[in-house]
Design a protein around this motif. Sequence first.
Motif, short mmCIF file in Angstrom:
data_model
loop_
_atom_site.label_atom_id
_atom_site.label_comp_id
_atom_site.label_asym_id
_atom_site.label_seq_id
_atom_site.Cartn_x
_atom_site.Cartn_y
_atom_site.Cartn_z
N GLY A 1 2.32 9.93 -5.54
CA GLY A 1 3.37 9.26 -4.49
C GLY A 1 2.88 7.91 -4.36
N ALA A 2 1.70 7.48 -4.38
CA ALA A 2 1.04 6.28 -4.13
C ALA A 2 1.24 5.39 -5.27
N VAL A 3 1.24 6.17 -6.42
CA VAL A 3 1.49 5.39 -7.97
C VAL A 3 2.90 4.84 -7.87
N ILE B 1 4.57 4.08 -5.18
CA ILE B 1 4.96 3.10 -4.41
C ILE B 1 4.29 1.73 -4.81
N SER B 2 3.17 1.84 -5.54
CA SER B 2 2.49 0.98 -6.15
C SER B 2 3.59 0.02 -7.30
N GLY B 3 4.15 1.02 -7.71
CA GLY B 3 5.27 0.60 -9.01
C GLY B 3 6.25 -0.29 -8.37
N VAL B 4 6.87 0.32 -7.10
CA VAL B 4 7.81 -0.54 -6.54
C VAL B 4 7.39 -1.75 -5.86
N VAL B 5 5.98 -2.00 -5.39
CA VAL B 5 5.58 -3.05 -5.13
C VAL B 5 5.41 -3.98 -6.11
N PHE B 6 4.90 -3.47 -7.36
CA PHE B 6 4.75 -4.31 -8.58
C PHE B 6 5.94 -4.71 -9.11
N PHE B 7 7.23 -4.00 -8.92
CA PHE B 7 8.51 -4.47 -9.38
C PHE B 7 9.00 -5.63 -8.70
N VAL B 8 8.78 -5.60 -7.26
CA VAL B 8 9.09 -6.66 -6.39
C VAL B 8 8.51 -8.10 -6.63
N LEU B 9 7.22 -7.56 -6.82
CA LEU B 9 6.23 -8.78 -7.31
C LEU B 9 6.75 -9.48 -8.58
N SER B 10 7.19 -8.58 -9.45
CA SER B 10 7.35 -9.09 -11.08
C SER B 10 8.79 -9.74 -11.11
N VAL B 11 9.58 -9.61 -10.11
CA VAL B 11 10.96 -10.26 -10.23
C VAL B 11 11.12 -11.34 -9.12
N THR B 12 9.80 -11.51 -8.33
CA THR B 12 10.16 -12.84 -7.87
C THR B 12 8.69 -13.64 -8.04
N ASN B 13 8.32 -14.92 -7.72
CA ASN B 13 7.43 -15.77 -7.88
C ASN B 13 6.14 -15.35 -7.22
N LEU B 14 6.03 -14.31 -6.42
CA LEU B 14 4.87 -13.93 -5.46
C LEU B 14 3.77 -13.54 -6.59
N ARG B 15 4.08 -12.84 -7.62
CA ARG B 15 2.90 -12.16 -8.57
C ARG B 15 2.14 -13.54 -8.95
N LEU C 1 2.72 7.39 2.47
CA LEU C 1 2.75 6.56 3.41
C LEU C 1 2.45 7.12 4.83
N GLU C 2 2.26 8.44 5.18
CA GLU C 2 1.93 8.87 6.39
C GLU C 2 0.50 8.56 6.59
N TYR C 3 -0.26 8.63 5.51
CA TYR C 3 -1.80 8.66 5.06
C TYR C 3 -2.15 7.25 5.46
N GLY C 4 -1.20 6.30 5.17
CA GLY C 4 -1.68 4.81 5.47
C GLY C 4 -2.63 4.44 4.21
N LEU C 5 -2.01 4.57 2.99
CA LEU C 5 -3.12 4.31 1.94
C LEU C 5 -2.89 2.90 1.54
N PHE C 6 -3.55 2.16 2.55
CA PHE C 6 -3.49 0.46 2.24
C PHE C 6 -4.36 0.24 0.99
N THR C 7 -5.59 0.60 1.28
CA THR C 7 -6.70 0.51 -0.06
C THR C 7 -6.13 1.01 -1.35
N VAL C 8 -5.74 2.09 -1.32
CA VAL C 8 -5.23 2.95 -2.44
C VAL C 8 -4.06 2.03 -3.28
N LEU C 9 -3.16 1.73 -2.28
CA LEU C 9 -1.81 1.14 -2.76
C LEU C 9 -2.39 -0.39 -3.38
N PHE C 10 -3.17 -1.02 -2.47
CA PHE C 10 -3.50 -2.52 -2.83
C PHE C 10 -4.28 -2.38 -4.27
N THR C 11 -5.15 -1.24 -4.34
CA THR C 11 -5.99 -1.72 -5.52
C THR C 11 -5.11 -1.11 -6.81
N MET C 12 -4.38 -0.15 -6.63
CA MET C 12 -3.35 0.19 -7.94
C MET C 12 -2.55 -0.86 -8.00
#
Length: 437
Positions: A105-107, A109-123, A244-255
């Motif tokens: 699940g974290a993988v 979510i990190s893919g969704v975040v990476f996708f958003v970063l990839s279609v914007t100039n945030l990356r 999401l419930e676990y609050g995996l900020f570190t995991v998501l950020f690192t991935m």
Amino acid sequence: MAGMIDSMFKLKEHGTSLKIESVAGMTTFVTMAYIIFVNPAMLADAGMPREAAFAATVWGAALTTLFMGLWANLPIALAPGMGINAFFAYTVVLGMGLPWQTALGAVFISGVVFFVLSVTNLREKIIRAVPLNLKLSITVGIGLFIAFIGLKSAGVVVDDPVTFVAMGNLKHPATLLSLVGLLVIAVLEAKGVRGSILLGMAVTTVVGMIAGVGPVPHGIHDVLSLNVPSFMPTFLQLDIMAALEYGLFTVLFTMTMVDLFDSMGTIIGLSRKAGLMKDDGSIEGLDKALVADSCGTMLSGLLGTPAVTSYLESSTGIAEGGRTGLTSVVVGGLFLVSLIFAPLVGFVQSYATAPALIVVGSLMIQETRNIDFSEMADAMPAFLTIITMPLTSSIATGFGMGFISYVLIRLCTGRAKEVSLVMWVVSVCFVVNFALR
């Protein structure tokens, strides 16, 4: 057909041909095919069904590589990344005790975040905000972590109640086999042999069979099978809500960060080597390549494997003349063909995969030569990043120690203006995360 292929991949424009691209694709595949044995072994350690992990690895690599070739038209192959899979198996699942479904699940979510970063100039802003020394030290730290896992798997390093780690029994048959495999791969690498890691694993496996240490196939059906293995035991088993419930900020950020830095750096480096970078530094298809990479990460979570990423081993195909996405299409097709070799996975034991981990680790730490250790404000964050990853068995901890120390040293020396907003935000998040453990 030849005309259609030339038009689709612009072969003449890139000064290549169908034959050259085919040879390049086969070269890349042989060089990186070790992942179809190593990744399932690591995921099996995390409690995932080995055969399903094999199928998910192959399908994930094949589909994303085909997408990269057909859409971005770049000679870059993808597969589950070494580093991300180690983080997934040994830090998130075994270290933090989370179910592999939650980790998947974290993988996703990190893919969704990476996708958003990839279609914007945030990356680009994030990548620019992180100092080069830290980027390089992250790669080195992950390399040491992977090598350490390999040494433990080989039995060369074992637990010790006094010194924490100690040398294992080198006379143990499996450990001896791992050392033989390591020597074989190192010699082949030194001679510049393509597919050295895969060949080394094969030699070690065969020697193990002859020595009676590993299982032996008794027929052609133990080697080849027309019954394609299924990834259904892991397909859609991801638990997004639990992540999401676990609050995996570190995991998501690192991935996300590891995937982002690895992908960006690898794609740029390979494009430069292939002569696809223009004089102004731009790369045709870069945006598409990053989107393909991020889509592959989301697909990985759905199939049941850690995030796929662009592979440096693609450089071997580029060295053979690969210049277009046709190279990637050949690689993707060969990954699909490899599904019939699924029965072999059960015969490749840990003593054969351990040398591959050690060698991959040794290749990753070569970035050390580019790290600037001349100034303590840069040297200490890099050192803490590198050393804490293997010693704490946590890539995320290495990230945190590097980011926090970088900010604190500059804050305490009156150089706070050198710290970007991104570095401040990330460091504060890591401080909170460490405090709440």
